[in-house]
Motif scaffolding. Structure first.
Motif, mmCIF file in Angstrom:
data_model
loop_
_atom_site.group_PDB
_atom_site.id
_atom_site.type_symbol
_atom_site.label_atom_id
_atom_site.label_comp_id
_atom_site.label_asym_id
_atom_site.label_seq_id
_atom_site.Cartn_x
_atom_site.Cartn_y
_atom_site.Cartn_z
ATOM 1 N N HIS A 53 1.043 5.600 -1.783
ATOM 2 C CA HIS A 53 0.530 6.463 -2.482
ATOM 3 C C HIS A 53 1.532 7.369 -3.274
ATOM 4 N N HIS A 62 -9.472 1.417 1.843
ATOM 5 C CA HIS A 62 -9.160 1.802 3.236
ATOM 6 C C HIS A 62 -10.341 1.296 4.214
ATOM 7 N N HIS A 93 -5.668 -0.970 6.420
ATOM 8 C CA HIS A 93 -5.309 -0.297 8.044
ATOM 9 C C HIS A 93 -6.112 -1.356 9.067
ATOM 10 N N ASP A 123 2.259 3.155 3.247
ATOM 11 C CA ASP A 123 1.251 4.172 3.084
ATOM 12 C C ASP A 123 2.293 5.163 2.274
ATOM 13 N N HIS A 150 0.766 -1.162 -0.083
ATOM 14 C CA HIS A 150 0.065 0.128 -0.092
ATOM 15 C C HIS A 150 0.880 1.253 0.021
HETATM 16 ZN ZN ZN Z 1 -3.642 4.898 1.992
#
Ligand code: ZN
Length: 389
Positions: A68, A206, A262, A313, A66
């Motif tokens: 971004h 998420h 998460h 993340d 995961h």
């Molecule tokens: Zn995220």
């Protein structure tokens, strides 16, 4: 001619081998693993030059499940440790979607140097461009276009970015992700999940990241909801009066093809629902700590038999994109977790999840004959945590 890669220790991450092979060798033929076992045995069986790596622990290349990438330029520009709303307020008050391709390429290069072999990226505004950049890297990947808001197109296929370079490279796919159950309407989430199912693609969401998520879904009230409305992400909102995991179950999006990211605020009952659904979970412990939302119950998820993966993340909530940072974080705080079980979270487990839809993932995540010759070296800091217990 084969080549022998010798190391003090090798973690094959397959059920056919011991968890750790001491004084071992992996035999390579071109880009593929031909054999592995004790160095003395491999030396007798195979000719060819030996590369002796010395006192390292060799593991499969890692998965960062995961990321971004479009927010790489946000490193060091958000507030930390005060909870979700202050963090997201600091995030959205800046040009968070201003993709910096050179910076993204530099981060991908750094990841490859640290032994990352596969990553799953979430992009809200720049999915096609990020897909192109990933196609030009050496990594396997899932490049998710994240849907958000409450406008569902008549043809859900129009949501999926078409990226020629991704189709041609053979190392990854474009797919769809939902942002979260409060920010993406049930119709849009179902449309995106439905298309992923139809095309045999992974689907990411998420879920249960912070207590504001629970409050919004249950009561329709939160400063974060006000922010989403003010920023135009949502034009209206009706609370479904359900907590995140039961709601995801009701929407029919929990199955083997879904990766839940998460899972911080999950209850024991939620964990049972997730385990029964066979959905995989991606934990991002350093991001959760950075933002200040709490810690996911990693032990409970593992004990329930959930396929747990790890992601960093984005750099808007972490210091780097190396999944070994997540491994170190967990090992420090969970003395019951051993090195090989922790390595599984960034190798064998994500390989199991992404293999369903991405052929490249099948050839990563373990060291065995026929697998790709892609490796990581377990950082000394990680080994030190385990040896000081
Ligand atoms: Zn995220």
């Amino acid at each position: 001619m084969p080549e022998l890669l010798r190391a003090a220790s090798v973690a094959p991450m397959t059920p056919d081998q011991p968890p750790l092979l001491e004084d071992a060798a992996v035999v390579l033929e071109g880009d593929e693993i031909l054999d592995l076992g004790s160095y003395s045995h491999m030396k007798r069986l195979h000719g060819g030059p030996v590369r002796d790596l010395g006192s390292v622990t060799l593991a499969p290349a890692t998965f960062n499940s995961h990321v971004h990438l479009e927010m790489c330029h946000m490193l060091g520009r958000t507030v930390s440790g005060q909870g979700f709303v202050p963090w997201v307020t600091s995030l959205v008050s800046q040009p968070l979607y201003d993709l910096d391709p050179a910076r993204v390429r530099a981060e991908l290069f750094r990841m490859e140097q640290r032994g990352v072999g596969f990553l799953a990226d979430i992009s809200t505004r720049n999915a096609a461009k990020v897909g192109e950049i990933l196609a030009s890297s050496g990594l396997g990947f899932a490049s998710f276009f994240e849907v958000i808001g409450n406008e569902t197109p008549a043809d859900p296929a129009s949501l999926l970015p078409q990226v020629r370079d991704v189709d041609d490279c053979g190392r990854g796919v474009m797919s769809l992700a939902g942002h979260a159950l409060y920010s993406t309407s049930p119709e849009l989430i179902r449309a995106a999940k439905g298309l992923s199912l139809e095309r045999g693609l992974p689907f990411s969401l998420h879920l249960a990241e912070h207590t504001d998520e629970d409050t919004i879904l249950l009561y329709g009230k939160s400063p974060f909801l006000d922010l989403l409305m003010a920023r135009g992400y949502l034009t209206s909102y009706t609370a479904p009066e359900r907590r995140p995991v039961p709601l995801a179950q009701e929407l029919g999006i929990l199955d083997e093809g879904t990766l839940l990211v998460h899972c911080v605020t999950v209850t024991d009952a939620d964990v049972k629902i997730i385990a029964a659904s066979k959905a995989s979970v991606c934990l991002c412990p350093r991001s959760n700590e950075f933002i200040g939302v709490g810690e996911a119950p990693v032990r409970g998820l593992l004990d329930a038999g959930v396929n747990v993966c790890l992601g960093t993340d984005g750099l808007c909530s972490n210091a780097d994109l190396d999944p070994y940072g997540e491994v170190a974080w967990l090992l420090e705080r969970h003395p019951g977790l051993d090195l090989v079980a922790a390595l599984a979270l960034i190798t064998a487990n994500p390989a199991r999840y992404f293999s369903r839809s991405i052929p490249r993932a099948r050839r990563l995540g373990s060291l065995a004959p026929g697998q790709m010759a892609r490796f990581s070296i377990v950082p000394q800091a990680v080994l030190d945590i385990c040896s000081h217990r």
